[in-house]
Design an enzyme around this catalytic site. Sequence first.
Site, mmCIF file in Angstrom:
data_model
loop_
_atom_site.group_PDB
_atom_site.id
_atom_site.type_symbol
_atom_site.label_atom_id
_atom_site.label_comp_id
_atom_site.label_asym_id
_atom_site.label_seq_id
_atom_site.Cartn_x
_atom_site.Cartn_y
_atom_site.Cartn_z
ATOM 1 N N GLY A 79 10.594 -4.047 3.187
ATOM 2 C CA GLY A 79 10.925 -2.631 3.137
ATOM 3 C C GLY A 79 10.548 -1.908 4.425
ATOM 4 N N ARG A 82 4.672 -2.170 -9.767
ATOM 5 C CA ARG A 82 3.333 -2.772 -9.759
ATOM 6 C C ARG A 82 2.427 -2.250 -10.864
ATOM 7 N NH1 ARG A 82 2.505 -3.205 -3.140
ATOM 8 N NH2 ARG A 82 3.659 -5.175 -2.940
ATOM 9 N N ARG A 137 15.106 -1.751 -4.222
ATOM 10 C CA ARG A 137 14.223 -0.661 -3.802
ATOM 11 C C ARG A 137 15.024 0.513 -3.232
ATOM 12 N NH1 ARG A 137 9.247 -3.160 -0.494
ATOM 13 N NH2 ARG A 137 8.502 -1.026 -0.787
ATOM 14 N N SER A 175 1.633 -3.901 9.478
ATOM 15 C CA SER A 175 2.192 -2.634 9.968
ATOM 16 C C SER A 175 2.209 -2.590 11.491
ATOM 17 C CB SER A 175 1.364 -1.460 9.432
ATOM 18 O OG SER A 175 1.428 -1.387 8.032
ATOM 19 N N GLN A 222 6.257 5.107 5.997
ATOM 20 C CA GLN A 222 7.522 4.509 6.428
ATOM 21 C C GLN A 222 8.571 5.575 6.715
ATOM 22 O OE1 GLN A 222 8.676 1.546 3.542
ATOM 23 N NE2 GLN A 222 6.952 0.203 4.042
ATOM 24 N N ARG A 259 1.937 -9.307 -3.344
ATOM 25 C CA ARG A 259 0.618 -8.778 -3.697
ATOM 26 C C ARG A 259 0.283 -9.026 -5.168
ATOM 27 N NH1 ARG A 259 -0.689 -6.741 1.129
ATOM 28 N NH2 ARG A 259 0.885 -5.497 2.220
ATOM 29 N N LYS A 304 7.664 -0.263 -5.495
ATOM 30 C CA LYS A 304 7.302 -1.250 -4.477
ATOM 31 C C LYS A 304 8.144 -2.510 -4.702
ATOM 32 C CE LYS A 304 4.085 0.725 -1.927
ATOM 33 N NZ LYS A 304 4.171 0.748 -0.447
ATOM 34 N N ASP A 358 -1.232 -0.081 -1.091
ATOM 35 C CA ASP A 358 -0.889 -1.494 -1.271
ATOM 36 C C ASP A 358 -2.029 -2.298 -1.887
ATOM 37 O OD1 ASP A 358 1.694 -1.322 -0.276
ATOM 38 O OD2 ASP A 358 1.048 -1.604 1.799
#
Length: 445
Positions: free
Chosen positions: A100, A357, A128, A28, A175, A402, A353, A326
């Site tokens: 993203g 997920r 997405r 980030s 975001q 992830r 995501k 996350d």
Amino acid sequence: MHGPTPRPARFSAPGPLSGTTGVPGDKSISHRSLMLSALAIGESRVEGLLEGEDVLATAAAMRAMGATIERGEDDVWRIHGVGVGGLLQPLGALDMGNSGTSTRLLMGLVASHAITATFTGDASLSKRPMGRVIEPLGLMGADISASPGGRLPLMVRGLCPAVPIDYRLPVASAQVKSAILLAGLNTPGITRVVEPVATRDHSERMLRGFGAELTVEEDGAGARLISIRGEADLRPQHIVVPGDPSSAAFPVVAALLVPGSEVTVTNVGLNPTRAALFDVLRMMGADIVFANRREVGGEPVADIVVRHSVLNGIETPVETVASMVDEYPILFVAAALAQGRTVARGLEELRVKESDRIAVMAEGLRAIGARVEELEDGLIIDGTGGDPLPGGATIAARLDHRIAMSFAVAGLVSSAPVTIDDMSPVATSFPGFAALMTGLGAEVA
């Protein structure tokens, strides 16, 4: 951004994990350091930048809009910015790969400049939805044409001067908040964002550091009112990027679960809007110690010392979702080895995501023998009490970094090795993941 050939890998642990390691720079902070340096006048320097594919997509986009961005032989990135309002018309589409964050934040930057940019991405990113960003940027005057469902590819025609807005986020999202604040940088007057729950605040910290006039107020009910004065003059900065807590989560959980392990992860950012995973693991009984606490570039940092622990199932606090969204995939792996039942709810965001997920983790955990019930907004997991999972399955990671890393850790605590069908997406955020795990004692085939 990913090669066409999948890279399967099989993970196991012949014995305890041990050693001291670092993790890549915070993703980030890396994204934002490139964007804001590109909007400052003069040369900014960034040390410790995450050199994963997502961040490199941001660098390429800022170059395409006029900034000079170079990596020196000393591993320091030097950025000569164009000034707020100085972004140039890109000659081609901006390829966001799997990122993203790049997409949403750059949409905000473009929205208040008199340029038009087309955003494209890989198969995963193109699924997405971008509607949450499209709505407020449209209110500011940007003309955004998206593919069906508000997805990529999409085109943003910016408006200059844009219209300042007061916008309350319908769902907490760092975001979306950041996209609006970045659009507000080049918008006359005051742009305000109200977030119902505090989300990661790297944008606010870094905007202030670069000299933007930004204030944050709390209303007493947990909501935050963030105001930015537009037409800002940003000053170049020297930024040292701390290690990414989202990346540190994987060796930390691995050490907690593999019997006899003791691992230290150095220089990890512990921004309170990001590091709730470690608090939740401690609630479950994890032996986690923060050593050498310090502040680097306005961000709290520490070394994390973690020892194998017997974890207990809990009901995860809903108020921590925004500050560890996350990290839930790797928390689910920890829960699968805990004593008793873990209930995690309020996780609707996980369904949009890089993959769904919730569904993908439930499917994969069942495949390696965990007891899992899928909810609309989360999972219920009955743990093994520390006993190994049966394992022995091949996991479809669905182009999600992830997911891939979470099941790599699950392989370390399974009786039979766990194979990940494709580890190549891990390059988006943690290029040296397999080498780091091998260095701590894992076996990767």
